[in-house]
Write a protein that holds these residues in place. Structure first.
Motif, PDB file in Angstrom:
ATOM      1  N   LEU A   1    -112.957  73.856  69.202  1.00  0.00           N
ATOM      2  CA  LEU A   1    -113.408  72.725  68.391  1.00  0.00           C
ATOM      3  C   LEU A   1    -114.892  72.864  68.058  1.00  0.00           C
ATOM      4  O   LEU A   1    -115.324  72.646  66.921  1.00  0.00           O
TER       5      LEU A   1
ATOM      6  N   VAL B   1    -118.635  74.897  60.247  1.00  0.00           N
ATOM      7  CA  VAL B   1    -118.676  74.021  59.070  1.00  0.00           C
ATOM      8  C   VAL B   1    -120.103  73.535  58.837  1.00  0.00           C
ATOM      9  O   VAL B   1    -120.598  73.513  57.699  1.00  0.00           O
TER      10      VAL B   1
ATOM     11  N   VAL C   1    -114.596  63.450  62.807  1.00  0.00           N
ATOM     12  CA  VAL C   1    -113.528  62.606  62.276  1.00  0.00           C
ATOM     13  C   VAL C   1    -112.332  62.729  63.196  1.00  0.00           C
ATOM     14  O   VAL C   1    -111.851  63.835  63.446  1.00  0.00           O
ATOM     15  N   MET C   2    -111.872  61.637  63.701  1.00  0.00           N
ATOM     16  CA  MET C   2    -110.728  61.680  64.612  1.00  0.00           C
ATOM     17  C   MET C   2    -109.893  60.424  64.444  1.00  0.00           C
ATOM     18  O   MET C   2    -110.411  59.360  64.108  1.00  0.00           O
ATOM     19  N   GLY C   3    -108.611  60.589  64.702  1.00  0.00           N
ATOM     20  CA  GLY C   3    -107.698  59.471  64.595  1.00  0.00           C
ATOM     21  C   GLY C   3    -107.622  58.690  65.892  1.00  0.00           C
ATOM     22  O   GLY C   3    -108.401  58.913  66.823  1.00  0.00           O
TER      23      GLY C   3
ATOM     24  N   PHE D   1    -105.182  69.234  65.441  1.00  0.00           N
ATOM     25  CA  PHE D   1    -106.572  69.317  65.873  1.00  0.00           C
ATOM     26  C   PHE D   1    -107.300  70.369  65.041  1.00  0.00           C
ATOM     27  O   PHE D   1    -106.692  71.314  64.536  1.00  0.00           O
ATOM     28  N   ASN D   2    -108.603  70.171  64.982  1.00  0.00           N
ATOM     29  CA  ASN D   2    -109.487  71.203  64.448  1.00  0.00           C
ATOM     30  C   ASN D   2    -109.127  71.608  63.016  1.00  0.00           C
ATOM     31  O   ASN D   2    -108.969  72.781  62.709  1.00  0.00           O
TER      32      ASN D   2
ATOM     33  N   VAL E   1    -109.781  72.115  59.138  1.00  0.00           N
ATOM     34  CA  VAL E   1    -110.879  72.367  58.202  1.00  0.00           C
ATOM     35  C   VAL E   1    -110.360  72.136  56.790  1.00  0.00           C
ATOM     36  O   VAL E   1    -109.326  72.682  56.407  1.00  0.00           O
TER      37      VAL E   1
ATOM     38  N   GLY F   1    -115.097  70.388  55.040  1.00  0.00           N
ATOM     39  CA  GLY F   1    -115.077  69.226  55.906  1.00  0.00           C
ATOM     40  C   GLY F   1    -114.293  69.550  57.162  1.00  0.00           C
ATOM     41  O   GLY F   1    -113.543  70.524  57.195  1.00  0.00           O
ATOM     42  N   TRP F   2    -114.485  68.741  58.170  1.00  0.00           N
ATOM     43  CA  TRP F   2    -113.856  69.033  59.461  1.00  0.00           C
ATOM     44  C   TRP F   2    -113.239  67.766  60.018  1.00  0.00           C
ATOM     45  O   TRP F   2    -113.881  66.712  60.055  1.00  0.00           O
ATOM     46  N   VAL F   3    -111.992  67.884  60.410  1.00  0.00           N
ATOM     47  CA  VAL F   3    -111.287  66.791  61.069  1.00  0.00           C
ATOM     48  C   VAL F   3    -110.971  67.262  62.477  1.00  0.00           C
ATOM     49  O   VAL F   3    -110.236  68.226  62.672  1.00  0.00           O
ATOM     50  N   MET F   4    -111.527  66.590  63.434  1.00  0.00           N
ATOM     51  CA  MET F   4    -111.314  67.021  64.817  1.00  0.00           C
ATOM     52  C   MET F   4    -109.910  66.692  65.291  1.00  0.00           C
ATOM     53  O   MET F   4    -109.272  67.481  65.967  1.00  0.00           O
ATOM     54  N   HIS F   5    -109.428  65.560  64.913  1.00  0.00           N
ATOM     55  CA  HIS F   5    -108.119  65.148  65.417  1.00  0.00           C
ATOM     56  C   HIS F   5    -107.435  64.284  64.376  1.00  0.00           C
ATOM     57  O   HIS F   5    -108.067  63.452  63.728  1.00  0.00           O
TER      58      HIS F   5
ATOM     59  N   VAL G   1    -106.619  59.946  58.074  1.00  0.00           N
ATOM     60  CA  VAL G   1    -108.064  59.831  58.238  1.00  0.00           C
ATOM     61  C   VAL G   1    -108.733  60.280  56.944  1.00  0.00           C
ATOM     62  O   VAL G   1    -108.096  60.874  56.073  1.00  0.00           O
ATOM     63  N   GLN G   2    -109.999  59.979  56.883  1.00  0.00           N
ATOM     64  CA  GLN G   2    -110.765  60.393  55.712  1.00  0.00           C
ATOM     65  C   GLN G   2    -111.835  61.374  56.148  1.00  0.00           C
ATOM     66  O   GLN G   2    -112.691  61.027  56.962  1.00  0.00           O
ATOM     67  N   ALA G   3    -111.732  62.565  55.647  1.00  0.00           N
ATOM     68  CA  ALA G   3    -112.749  63.574  55.946  1.00  0.00           C
ATOM     69  C   ALA G   3    -113.724  63.642  54.787  1.00  0.00           C
ATOM     70  O   ALA G   3    -113.420  63.200  53.681  1.00  0.00           O
ATOM     71  N   GLN G   4    -114.864  64.210  55.048  1.00  0.00           N
ATOM     72  CA  GLN G   4    -115.832  64.346  53.964  1.00  0.00           C
ATOM     73  C   GLN G   4    -116.481  65.717  54.018  1.00  0.00           C
ATOM     74  O   GLN G   4    -116.676  66.289  55.087  1.00  0.00           O
TER      75      GLN G   4
END
Lengths: 773, 420
Positions: free
Chosen positions: A152, A159, A179-181, B91-92, B94, B125-129, B136-139
């Motif tokens: 992670l 990024v 960003v996490m749910g 997870f993780n 991109v 952009g990166w969404v961890m979870h 979710v909204q990533a940017q």
């Protein structure tokens, strides 16, 4: 996340250092490296900590490299795998400690993790003890979380780096909030646990199926002290001027003892498992071995399924039997209890047996770890048992009356010493007499003479480092020695008195595990004792080694400690026997057993699966329906299946409703009731979803309805009304009466009609949740 | 959902090498714990493949874009990412923008793609979870370099979770575009001061009633007039109700002329010449180009004037752009800026042959089409842009190019002895 990752890396490094030091049994290194590594958190990672500058780190790393070469140079005379692994382990430890103090980028973290992993690999080579296995398991779990978090962090940093590169010069780009749910912690844990379990399952399959050669000798926890390790040997060398070390706790075999089909076992109860019988002493080499005459009587025998009978079990005597499982395939000797009447092999068919001394050796091509059963006579009375070897032996006496009788070294001095000892006990014996009624008393007197002071048990080599005969020196001057010296001395005294005597080497089985119900025999339990022929009672066992040196019972321990010790021993045995000692033969046995079980399950007659299949076939044959009966049966079965499927579907659907309506935290009765009543709301959401209007999880039902209605009041008017009904039932505890039901149905129909019409109104910009198909 | 792809990255190579080392050690020593370790690493590969197959199958993404961006300023692209899987969290993740067809040929640093020259790098952009059935909204942040139209083609979702051994990528074809306004700077106050002096009208009031400012005159009361407007004194004198009429306020006006007619024809922006290629790729200018400077300066002045309450209008000479009459509203300003952003990239109708309105300000790239009277209007030369706008403190060299002539106010004051 990043802080947690740094903590995990720190703990992982500490655990790796601790594991390696424990595997190497090096407490000084553990103390020093562990303290330095622990301090690094406060020096470099803590809130006020700062990493050391590169001009300190680089020379330290160079010093670690130099130390590696120095260590290898020092140990160049005895370079082996272990020494190389130790040197590399020390190098990786210091390199990790240095890296802990250094400023760390992602590649440095990767370096630390790889070094730690290599260090654990080195520790695996050095030790296979249970404690280390536990540490390895903890390390693997820790590594799983560390690697997941590192992944992670790597992506996040990548990024961020790309964003920084694309930013104009002079622009400061800071890390965005992750960003996490919802439920990220729980999901992460569950995912990690699932990944770990799957990895473990694959590793187990891989471990079982991967082909490998025969196992090398495993030595859990053994330390190289420069001393000769205690262990079984088929000959005894008395002239070796090295001490003995009993740190080698490699399990050799395990044994279950039965008396008349009842398991027997007690911690501290000693069983002497004889492996080699030595009747010939060579004064020039000071070595005990087997005489040529006895060796010429060795017979190659094939074991019948019922077992090889070595003697006739006396009537009225209880049957004692022992099930033994050898743990090492490299050991050809079979270990039995004396006198053996029957031997049954479980996984071998041929062996070399000698009926005179009952020594049994596996044939040359039998290389597997033997598992066998032996039956013996435990309580022999005078003139009672007439075993086969005794019969054979009497026949042979005519040919060779000097078997195990004469003592070749310093006869006069030994004879004089024996007369003194016997005289002190009020006994005397003619050395030329074949047997006398007092032979047992003579043997007991000689044994007691050696068991009392000034004779002392010692593993030091001083008493053997003499130019003359070590036995005479032991009896007259040294009076210190280990079990082989005591056994040799008793044989020398007994033969000087005219008795037949021989040295026996084997193991003392005394470590009983109550949880497993077996005795564990280790290399450190190797022992030597004496067998003396006592007239009509035949060969009896005498152990001249002072009783203080023999293993003591653990019953004196506190109860909890005793059981803890038992549990640990059982765990260690299970660990060693299932994991450490898993080799080519075990693999073949496991695979063969699995194949056999499968064949039995599919083709056997008495297995449950075969019986079930047979029962079904029988029922089909017995039930002879006519056409209407068959149709009725078919319809009934189909109906039952349909009913079960419907029930299952209802249950699944209700569960989904409960989850979708977020009713999971309510009491069971209430949530079922609400799930039934609020179904219309889910129907409405499905209806909207089909037309591309999706309610995100973060939006409240009212907010969603309001947004839709504001965008097009005519079209989405029923949504607002239905949502009001939802609130009234969900939170207002209103009942779903027929009038309300009718109203809801009408609104749903209206909504469906509205959605079916083409939307000509301009799309409101506020509607952000329209799905793009 | 588009096409998906599995790749092994550098992390995966390291993983494989370490696993091979462990296997060698296990084979050499026959130590069962090493076989366990190697088995665990094989298990890691297995779960990586399994997770890669299962994870992105039910994930959808949608780009949410603003309607415009400004060159040199941060543009935030938002993505709505929805995991429709009921069980498996992701997870993780991109989220990455990509262009061109060369996405499937990856290089070490990422896909070999044609990042538009309007951007320094592909937005990521990166969404961890992302939990099961969650959205979710990533940017992703990016900085458009040049004005024009920024076209987005594809979105790539990728994840290398759990161990970085295998990266699964899924491509979504979603087109979208936004207009990138020219680079905007803050105009110096001296410009507004000079503009006020140069205003030929010089009045802030309109000689017309209907306002609420100063007294304009009297008239007969009409139904609907406010009671406050009745002049009771005159009404009493005359004997009928008389209302007082007030003048209207008139904001200052700015008619800006962007004079590109004097520039060389090859220096002017032109539409894309390559067939099938979007015009944005052809717009390869930066602030080294005087024409681009003039456009940026004009846009900055228009924005600043709008903020100062000016009624603004614009005429572009030398380019086919419509005339924007003087007006004060945000959409009006936006239309003008957009027109400047797309200058040379889209075809407009023919420009004016002659000037019907007296210009208040002229911006030119150095060469003018006609001699402008500095007494009647304010003339700004874009070559000396740093004198007209306030540039960022850092990165001036990069913004204006290495060869830009930067002369500070202090040096000018020292040489001339005062403001000019």
């Amino acid at each position: 996340m990043i802080l947690l990752f740094r903590r995990l890396v720190f703990v992982q490094v500490l655990l790796g250092i601790m594991s390696f030091c424990m595997a190497e049994q090096n407490p000084e290194l553990l103390l020093m490296a562990g303290a330095l590594a622990a301090m690094s958190w406060y020096v470099a990672e803590g809130p006020t900590g700062r990493p050391l500058p590169q001009w300190v780190i680089l020379p330290a790393a160079m010093a670690a490299v130099a130390w590696l070469f120095v260590e290898l140079w020092w140990s160049r005379s005895q370079v082996d795998t272990d020494q190389l692994v130790r040197a590399m382990g020390h190098f990786t430890i210091w390199l990790q400690v240095i890296q802990l103090y250094a400023p760390k980028a992602n590649r440095d973290y990767a370096l630390i993790l790889v070094l730690s992993l290599l260090q654990m690999v080195g520790a695996c080579v050095l030790s296979v003890a249970l404690v280390f296995g536990g540490l390895l398991a903890v390390y693997c779990v820790l590594s799983l979380f560390t690697v997941l978090l590192f992944q992670l962090k790597l992506t996040s940093d990548h990024v961020l780096l790309l964003t920084q590169r694309s930013a104009p010069p002079g622009t400061t780009v800071e890390r965005s909030k992750a960003v996490m749910g919802r439920g990220v912690t729980g999901h992460f844990r569950w995912t990690a646990a699932t990944l770990g379990l799957v990895c473990g399952g694959v590793a187990l399959v891989f471990f079982l199926l991967w082909p490998r050669s025969s196992r090398l000798e495993v030595n859990p926890g053994a330390v190289d002290t420069g001393m000769r390790q205690v262990g079984f040997s088929s000959q005894v060398q008395l002239g070796v001027a090295t001490g003995l070390s009993s740190s080698n706790r490699t399990p050799v075999l395990n044994m279950q003892v039965w008396r008349e089909d009842r398991k027997v076992g007690d911690h501290g109860q000693i069983w002497r498992l004889r492996g080699a019988v030595l009747d010939h002493y060579e004064p020039t080499t000071k070595t005990w071995g087997r005489g040529r005459w006895v060796q010429s009587r060795d017979v190659s025998a094939t074991l019948p399924p019922s077992g090889l009978e070595l003697g006739t079990h006396p009537a009225g005597q209880p049957i004692w039997q022992a099930d033994l499982s050898m743990r090492q395939s490299s050991m050809p000797n079979l270990f039995t209890l004396f006198p053996t009447t029957l031997v049954q092999g479980a996984n071998f068919r041929t062996l070399t047996v000698n009926f005179i001394d009952q020594q049994m050796v596996l044939s040359g091509h039998e290389t597997k770890a033997a598992a066998y059963r032996t039956i013996w006579v435990q309580d022999r009375q005078a003139g009672g048992p007439r075993t086969a070897n005794v019969i054979q032996e009497e026949a042979d006496k005519t040919d060779h009356t000097d078997y195990a009788r004469r003592w070749p070294v310093h006869r006069v001095q030994m004879r004089r010493l024996v007369e003194q000892v016997l005289a002190r006990a009020g006994l005397q014996r003619d050395p030329d007499a074949l047997s006398t009624p007092q032979d047992e008393q003579v043997a007991i007197a000689l044994t007691q003479f050696l068991q009392q002071p000034p004779f002392v048990y010692s593993t030091q080599p001083s008493s053997l480092a003499v130019a003359g005969d070590p036995i005479l020196h032991f009896l007259t001057q040294g009076r210190q020695g280990h079990c082989e010296v005591f056994a040799s001395a008793l044989v020398a005294l007994a033969r000087s008195a005219g008795l037949r005597a021989r040295v026996v080497t084997g193991y003392l089985a005394h470590e009983y595990n109550g949880l497993g119900g077996y005795y564990v025999v280790r290399q450190s339990d190797a022992h030597a004792w004496t067998e003396i022929e006592c007239g009509s009672r035949g060969w009896l066992t005498f152990d001249p080694t002072p009783t203080q040196s023999l293993p003591t019972s653990a019953q004196g321990l506190p109860r909890w400690l005793y059981w803890f010790n038992q549990a640990y021993e059982h765990l260690e045995y299970t660990w060693l026997s299932t994991v450490v000692a898993y080799d080519k033969e075990t693999r073949q046995a496991v695979l063969g057993g699995m194949g056999q079980s499968f064949r039995q399950a599919t083709q056997g007659q008495n297995t449950w699966s075969a019986r079930a299949i047979g029962w079904i076939k029988q029922q089909i044959q017995d039930w002879r329906f006519d056409l209407p009966g068959s149709i009725l049966l078919g319809v009934s079965l189909t109906g039952i299946l349909l009913a079960l499927a419907t029930l299952l579907r209802i249950l699944i659907k209700r569960r989904r409703r409960i989850v979708a309506l977020q009713l999971t935290r309510l009491p069971t009765k209430q949530r079922r009731q609400l799930a039934r009543r609020l179904g219309f709301y889910l129907t409405m959401l499905d209806m909207l979803d089909r037309h591309g209007y999706y309610r995100p999880a973060w939006q409240s039902p009212f907010g969603f309805a309001k947004e839709l209605t504001e965008s097009n009041p005519m079209r989405f008017g029923p949504v607002l009304t239905l949502t009001e009904h939802f609130y009234e039932i969900r939170f207002g505890h209103r009942d779903l009466d027929p009038i309300r039901k009718k109203t809801i149905k009408a609104h749903l129909s209206q909504l469906e009609y509205n959605l079916g019409q083409r939307d000509v109104s301009p799309q409101a910009p506020g509607i952000l949740h329209q799905r793009v198909n | 959902m588009g096409r998906s792809r599995f790749t092994i990255g550098p992390g995966g190579m390291v993983y494989v090498i370490v696993a091979a080392l462990i296997l060698i050690a296990a084979t050499y020593t026959q130590a069962n714990l090493l076989y366990w370790s190697f088995g665990l690493m094989v298990g890691g590969v297995v779960v990586s493949v399994g997770y890669a197959i299962l994870s992105l199958g039910s994930v959808e993404v949608q780009r949410l874009m603003p309607d415009h961006a400004v060159a040199g300023e941060e543009l935030v692209l938002r993505y709505r990412v929805h995991n429709r899987n009921r069980w498996l969290p992701v997870f993780n993740l991109v989220v990455e923008e990509t262009w061109g067809r060369s996405w499937f040929w990856r290089r070490r640093g990422g896909p070999l793609k044609e990042v538009p020259r309007r951007l320094a790098g592909a937005p990521q952009g990166w969404v961890m979870h992302l939990g099961p059935n969650q959205m979710v909204q990533a940017q992703a942040r990016c900085w458009p370099l040049r004005r024009g139209r920024l076209v987005f083609e594809q979105i790539i979702l990728s994840t290398a979770f759990p161990f970085g051994v295998i990266r699964r990528s899924v491509r979504f074809h979603q087109e979208g575009q936004l207009t990138v306004y020219p680079r905007l700077f803050r105009v110096n106050r001296a410009i507004w001061h000079r503009l006020a002096l140069a205003d030929p009208a010089g009045h802030l009031l309109v000689d017309r009633g209907g306002g609420t400012e100063d007294f304009y005159g009297l008239r007969r009361y009409l139904p609907g007039d406010s009671m406050k407007s009745i002049d009771w004194k005159h009404s009493a004198k005359i004997g009928q109700i008389i209302s007082r009429e007030m003048t209207q306020a008139s904001p200052p006006r700015l008619m800006l002329v962007l004079d590109l007619a004097g520039a060389k024809p090859e220096a002017l922006p032109s539409p894309a010449s390559m067939p099938g290629v979007d015009a944005q790729i052809e717009a390869d200018w930066d602030l080294n180009d005087p024409v681009e400077r003039a456009i940026s300066l004009a846009a900055s002045v228009l924005c600043g004037a709008h903020l100062h309450g000016y009624q603004i209008g614009m005429i572009v000479l030398g380019m086919p752009v419509a005339v924007f009459r003087i007006h004060h509203s945000l959409p009006h300003r936006s239309r003008m800026i957009e027109s400047l952003a797309l200058l040379g990239l889209v075809d407009h109708h023919d420009g004016p042959g002659h000037l019907a309105i007296e210009p208040t300000m002229v911006v030119h790239p150095g060469q003018t089409s006609r001699p402008w009277s500095v007494r009647r209007c304010l003339v700004l030369d874009a070559r000396f842009m740093h004198e007209h706008v306030r540039l960022p403190e850092r990165g001036v060299e990069e913004l204006l190019g290495r060869h830009a002539e930067v002369r500070s106010k202090r040096r000018r004051l020292m040489s001339t002895g005062g403001w000019t």
